[in-house]
Design an enzyme around this catalytic site. Structure first.
Site, PDB file in Angstrom:
ATOM      1  N   CYS A 149      40.626  42.224  38.594  1.00 31.51           N
ATOM      2  CA  CYS A 149      39.609  41.959  39.601  1.00 31.51           C
ATOM      3  C   CYS A 149      39.364  40.451  39.606  1.00 31.51           C
ATOM      4  CB  CYS A 149      38.318  42.704  39.267  1.00 31.51           C
ATOM      5  SG  CYS A 149      36.937  42.249  40.345  1.00 31.51           S
ATOM      6  N   ASP A 201      42.445  46.392  37.045  1.00 38.01           N
ATOM      7  CA  ASP A 201      42.547  47.356  38.134  1.00 38.01           C
ATOM      8  C   ASP A 201      43.891  48.058  37.990  1.00 38.01           C
ATOM      9  OD1 ASP A 201      40.118  46.872  39.500  1.00 38.01           O
ATOM     10  OD2 ASP A 201      40.972  45.099  40.449  1.00 38.01           O
TER      11      ASP A 201
END
Length: 174
Positions: free
Chosen positions: A72, A79
């Site tokens: 992120c 992620d």
């Protein structure tokens, strides 16, 4: 080595074929068969391609990366996504090890899901200039929302079997 060289590899037999293939790979591909570290970023990662041995046929190539990771850009938290890449090659195919290294280069790269997915698709289009390309980015939830990002370069060519990507919508525990 161009189309003629690839034809020589395909027409060779036995030891000659093995030598021809090895020569072809070492002359055109710099990462396959070598100890290569993960690129520092997607920008410096090299996507290698090679001549399509069957440019007279339209067919689909699929790569699946079920454990794709990036960061992120705001929190630095990881992620995760399940990527499904489908493409119909024209004159060039992407070499799988270079694709794996390119995808791995996102591991420490901060970008939103949409940016990661579209960056991958655009780089592949630039490297190969395929007849058709589709990328499904099935991202796992962050903040309670799964974000799925889909890109397709246009309508798939007529007569090419394009199977469903086979990734179920995220349901959590429901």
């Amino acid at each position: 080595m161009g189309r003629e060289g690839w034809s020589r590899v395909l027409s060779a037999t036995g030891e000659n074929r093995e030598r021809s293939l090895q020569k072809f790979m070492t002359e055109t591909l710099t990462q396959l068969g070598q100890m290569v570290g993960l690129p520092a970023s997607p920008e410096v990662a090299v996507l290698e391609t090679f001549d399509n041995p069957h440019p007279d046929r339209q067919y689909l190539v699929r790569f699946v990366a079920p454990e794709f990771t990036s960061l992120c850009p705001l929190t630095g938290q990881p992620d995760f996504a399940h990527l499904v890449l489908d493409y119909v090659p024209d004159q060039r195919l992407v070499e799988s090890k270079s694709l794996k290294l390119f995808l791995g280069s996102f591991r420490n790269h901060g970008a939103f899901h949409e940016n990661c997915t579209l960056t991958i698709a655009k780089r592949l289009e630039e490297a190969m200039n395929p007849t058709w390309l589709r990328l499904g980015g099935y991202w796992y939830p962050r903040g309670g929302l799964p974000i799925d990002v889909f890109y397709q370069s246009g309508e798939p060519p007529a007569g090419v079997w394009v199977p469903e990507q086979g990734v179920a919508p995220y349901r959590g525990r429901g």
